[in-house]
Scaffold this motif. Sequence first.
Motif, short mmCIF file in Angstrom:
data_model
loop_
_atom_site.label_atom_id
_atom_site.label_comp_id
_atom_site.label_asym_id
_atom_site.label_seq_id
_atom_site.Cartn_x
_atom_site.Cartn_y
_atom_site.Cartn_z
N MET A 367 99.71 64.60 -15.93
CA MET A 367 100.42 65.75 -15.39
C MET A 367 99.65 66.34 -14.20
SD MET A 367 101.51 69.30 -17.31
CE MET A 367 102.42 68.36 -18.56
N ILE A 368 98.33 66.39 -14.34
CA ILE A 368 97.51 66.89 -13.24
C ILE A 368 97.67 66.00 -12.01
CG2 ILE A 368 95.13 67.24 -12.46
CD1 ILE A 368 94.43 68.03 -15.33
N TYR A 369 97.63 64.70 -12.22
CA TYR A 369 97.79 63.75 -11.12
C TYR A 369 99.12 63.97 -10.40
CZ TYR A 369 98.31 59.35 -8.61
OH TYR A 369 98.51 58.40 -7.63
N GLN A 370 100.18 64.14 -11.17
CA GLN A 370 101.50 64.33 -10.57
C GLN A 370 101.57 65.64 -9.79
OE1 GLN A 370 104.00 61.94 -10.54
NE2 GLN A 370 104.67 63.36 -8.94
N GLU A 371 100.95 66.69 -10.33
CA GLU A 371 100.95 67.97 -9.63
C GLU A 371 100.22 67.87 -8.29
OE1 GLU A 371 99.11 70.58 -12.40
OE2 GLU A 371 100.93 70.90 -13.60
N VAL A 372 99.12 67.14 -8.28
CA VAL A 372 98.37 66.96 -7.04
C VAL A 372 99.22 66.21 -6.02
CG1 VAL A 372 96.37 65.81 -5.98
CG2 VAL A 372 96.10 67.06 -8.13
N MET A 373 99.87 65.15 -6.45
CA MET A 373 100.72 64.36 -5.54
C MET A 373 101.90 65.19 -5.01
SD MET A 373 99.31 61.45 -5.08
CE MET A 373 97.81 62.43 -5.09
N ASP A 374 102.45 66.02 -5.86
CA ASP A 374 103.57 66.87 -5.44
C ASP A 374 103.14 67.85 -4.35
OD1 ASP A 374 105.26 65.60 -7.19
OD2 ASP A 374 105.15 67.16 -8.74
N ILE A 375 101.96 68.43 -4.52
CA ILE A 375 101.46 69.37 -3.52
C ILE A 375 101.18 68.65 -2.20
CG2 ILE A 375 99.52 70.89 -2.91
CD1 ILE A 375 99.37 71.65 -5.88
N VAL A 376 100.62 67.46 -2.28
CA VAL A 376 100.36 66.68 -1.07
C VAL A 376 101.65 66.42 -0.31
CG1 VAL A 376 99.63 64.43 -0.19
CG2 VAL A 376 98.25 65.59 -1.93
N LYS A 377 102.72 66.08 -1.03
CA LYS A 377 104.02 65.83 -0.38
C LYS A 377 104.58 67.11 0.23
CE LYS A 377 105.29 61.97 -3.40
NZ LYS A 377 106.20 61.52 -4.49
N GLU A 378 104.46 68.22 -0.50
CA GLU A 378 105.00 69.49 0.00
C GLU A 378 104.27 69.95 1.26
OE1 GLU A 378 104.56 72.21 -3.18
OE2 GLU A 378 106.03 71.22 -4.49
N GLN A 379 102.96 69.71 1.29
CA GLN A 379 102.14 70.20 2.39
C GLN A 379 101.96 69.16 3.49
OE1 GLN A 379 102.05 73.72 1.03
NE2 GLN A 379 100.45 73.42 2.51
N ASN A 380 102.65 68.06 3.37
CA ASN A 380 102.41 66.93 4.26
C ASN A 380 102.49 67.30 5.74
OD1 ASN A 380 101.84 64.11 4.66
ND2 ASN A 380 103.96 63.86 5.28
N GLU A 381 103.47 68.09 6.11
CA GLU A 381 103.66 68.44 7.52
C GLU A 381 102.49 69.27 8.05
OE1 GLU A 381 105.92 67.37 9.66
OE2 GLU A 381 106.60 66.09 8.02
N GLN A 382 101.99 70.21 7.23
CA GLN A 382 100.86 71.03 7.67
C GLN A 382 99.59 70.21 7.83
OE1 GLN A 382 103.21 72.12 5.36
NE2 GLN A 382 102.80 74.29 4.89
#
Length: 384
Positions: A367-382
């Motif tokens: 679950m932690i791994y997935q949360e990290v990947m989700d944040i990376v995708k959300e913040q990708n543009e920045q």
Amino acid sequence: MFNRLFCVVFLFTSYLYAVTDVVTRSNVTYDKDGLFLFFALIDNEQFFEDWQKPEPPVVSSADKIQRGGHIFPVIIFGTDSKDDNGNAYLTYDIQILKPDGSIYGDFKDLLVWKDNPASEMHLMDQQIVIRIEEDDPFGAYKVNAVIHEKNKGIDVPLNLAFEVIEGDPPTESIQTHKSIQEKNDEWFDRFTSEYYNNPNPDMVDDALLYIIKNGTLNKESAIPPLLFFFGECFYQNKEMIAEWKSTSDGCDSTVVDFVETIIYISDNPKEVLKAQDISPQQNDMCWGAFKASGDPFYLNMVVQNLEYLEERKALTLFLAAGTAEWSLASNAKENLDVYDKLLVLKESCTKDIADKIDELLQKDPSMIYQEVMDIVKEQNEQWK
């Protein structure tokens, strides 16, 4: 200025050249007046593709090559200079000389960088490859480059050398070491994960020979934790270093550099680790050292990276925090001693870090791994 992690391998190689009488030199740096240059020879073509990834690849420089092989000169640079449009502009000339001094290759006005700023570290735009033919002479080849910083109006000569050698036969120690032939990945994983609970220095050379034999050192992500695992083993058994160093006899430059770097680390693993930038690789190094020693110092270094879990501007810092959270949860789940040590460390942490420890101990690592990947995708543009 030079703040990306390229692993201590190239750092030690530079040191080795400075204190010994050798004919080869596989990397050199220049850092003056707002211009940083790192010029190196590598034999890993995958490096250029890996450079495009979020985390920088390990630069494992090479100073020996066999006939039929190839070697790549690379320039990594950063400069504070800008033209009227705010851009940097650098080119380079490069000449390769055979052992007899005759010209093997000569290239002019190749592009390092143009039409973009370069305040951070960048890889040169235009690469060449040096291919060694089957009939080329053995001996030392010189690689002389001049980097032209157009905005500053300065020229920086940087010189390297590599040696063309005869093909090395498999090392005698590996061929005759029956116990190595009987080892497998399961044995090695168990050896490293259980070492600090049951130290067995007599098996360290077996472990070194095993990773040499099975090609583990070709996997760049495997190198940081292994360097510090064996660095701690060497640190704890300094009387064995000369014997363990012999495992690299007759091996290629990658293996020799690996063992030499372990020896460098073993002088003071904690100080070498503290000098590394905060990054996912630093976490890997800490886990390697911890598995060899069980020292809470290394566990605490990983724990302290949790403070960057809310970081949303610097990708490397967030990934350091995310991989710290995931690796702590995973190891605590698999190893009761890690769980217990985290509870002890929590008592001396800030309330924010202590709360994060409590939270990760309750979470499923996946679950932690997935949360990290989700944040990376959300913040990708920045983060681009």
